[in-house]
Design a protein around this motif. Structure first.
Motif, PDB file in Angstrom:
ATOM      1  N   HIS A  73       0.844  -1.245   0.081  1.00  0.00           N
ATOM      2  CA  HIS A  73      -0.118  -0.040   0.020  1.00  0.00           C
ATOM      3  C   HIS A  73       0.990   1.184  -0.022  1.00  0.00           C
ATOM      4  N   GLN A  74       2.008   1.258   0.482  1.00  0.00           N
ATOM      5  CA  GLN A  74       2.720   2.455   0.587  1.00  0.00           C
ATOM      6  C   GLN A  74       3.247   2.716  -0.811  1.00  0.00           C
ATOM      7  N   LEU A  75       3.382   1.882  -1.742  1.00  0.00           N
ATOM      8  CA  LEU A  75       3.295   2.329  -3.282  1.00  0.00           C
ATOM      9  C   LEU A  75       2.548   3.149  -3.646  1.00  0.00           C
ATOM     10  N   GLN A  76       1.287   3.061  -3.374  1.00  0.00           N
ATOM     11  CA  GLN A  76       0.091   4.024  -3.905  1.00  0.00           C
ATOM     12  C   GLN A  76       0.219   5.024  -3.142  1.00  0.00           C
ATOM     13  N   ILE A  77       0.473   5.228  -1.940  1.00  0.00           N
ATOM     14  CA  ILE A  77       0.553   6.356  -1.200  1.00  0.00           C
ATOM     15  C   ILE A  77       1.574   7.436  -1.886  1.00  0.00           C
ATOM     16  N   VAL A  78       2.833   6.732  -2.212  1.00  0.00           N
ATOM     17  CA  VAL A  78       3.825   7.713  -2.538  1.00  0.00           C
ATOM     18  C   VAL A  78       3.605   8.093  -4.018  1.00  0.00           C
ATOM     19  N   GLU A  79       3.173   7.162  -4.714  1.00  0.00           N
ATOM     20  CA  GLU A  79       2.458   7.584  -6.325  1.00  0.00           C
ATOM     21  C   GLU A  79       1.672   8.993  -5.907  1.00  0.00           C
ATOM     22  N   GLN A  80       0.603   8.720  -5.252  1.00  0.00           N
ATOM     23  CA  GLN A  80      -0.412   9.973  -5.004  1.00  0.00           C
ATOM     24  C   GLN A  80       0.376  11.046  -4.497  1.00  0.00           C
ATOM     25  N   PHE A  81       1.307  11.243  -3.574  1.00  0.00           N
ATOM     26  CA  PHE A  81       1.893  12.436  -2.915  1.00  0.00           C
ATOM     27  C   PHE A  81       2.910  12.917  -4.286  1.00  0.00           C
ATOM     28  N   GLU A  82       3.594  12.039  -5.093  1.00  0.00           N
ATOM     29  CA  GLU A  82       4.148  12.547  -6.046  1.00  0.00           C
ATOM     30  C   GLU A  82       3.113  13.199  -7.113  1.00  0.00           C
ATOM     31  N   LYS A  83       2.328  12.530  -7.485  1.00  0.00           N
ATOM     32  CA  LYS A  83       1.286  13.100  -8.521  1.00  0.00           C
ATOM     33  C   LYS A  83       0.831  14.519  -8.069  1.00  0.00           C
TER      34      LYS A  83
END
Length: 158
Positions: free
Chosen positions: A103-113
């Motif tokens: 789930h941390q992968l999805q979190i960091v992808e959103q923060f980068e977007k």
């Protein structure tokens, strides 16, 4: 100074600590590094660390650093972004025993977007990002808490 913070959950994140140790040893990272390593087994050889910090110690280190390298935890990311730090996130991955899922992968992808952070999902990409993070420009974080509270108050009043 670079502050490495790995959160307080009962999971190791040796992969990240080892890569940072290598980068310091090889002179790729030349600035001071201080880490909060949590439950990791690996003990850095080339930079200072402590397993956990109390609230005051954590705030003091955060105030002194200009860059934060962190796991993909929401609290760690938002805390650093709110303080205007340049944030590099490396998500914990289940395949390395760093968390129960990815789930941390999805979190960091959103923060980068949203342009709050930069992230790498492979520690081998960290060197390039550290060398270029000072050139990066990020969105300023604005809390939405007051709007949420206002909306709740209006709903309750009805």
């Amino acid at each position: 100074m670079i502050f490495v913070t790995l959160g307080s959950q009962n999971f190791q994140f040796n992969r990240l600590l080892i890569e940072i140790d290598r980068l310091v040893e090889e002179g790729k990272i030349t600035e001071e590094v201080f880490a909060q390593i949590g439950y990791s087994d690996y003990k850095p050889k080339n930079y200072c660390y402590k397993e956990f910090h109390d609230r005051d110690e954590f705030a003091d280190i955060m105030s002194k650093c200009d860059k934060v390298i962190t796991h993909g935890g929401t609290g760690a990311i938002i805390g650093a972004v709110k303080k205007g730090k340049k944030v590099i996130a490396v998500p914990r991955l289940a395949k390395f025993g760093e968390h129960v899922d990815d789930h941390q992968l999805q979190i960091v992808e959103q923060f980068e977007k949203m342009n709050f952070i930069k992230y790498v999902d492979h520690e081998g990409e960290l060197e390039k990002l550290i060398l270029n993070i000072d050139k990066a420009s990020f969105q300023n974080y604005k809390s939405n808490t007051l709007n949420i509270i206002s909306s709740i108050e209006k709903f309750v009043e009805v």
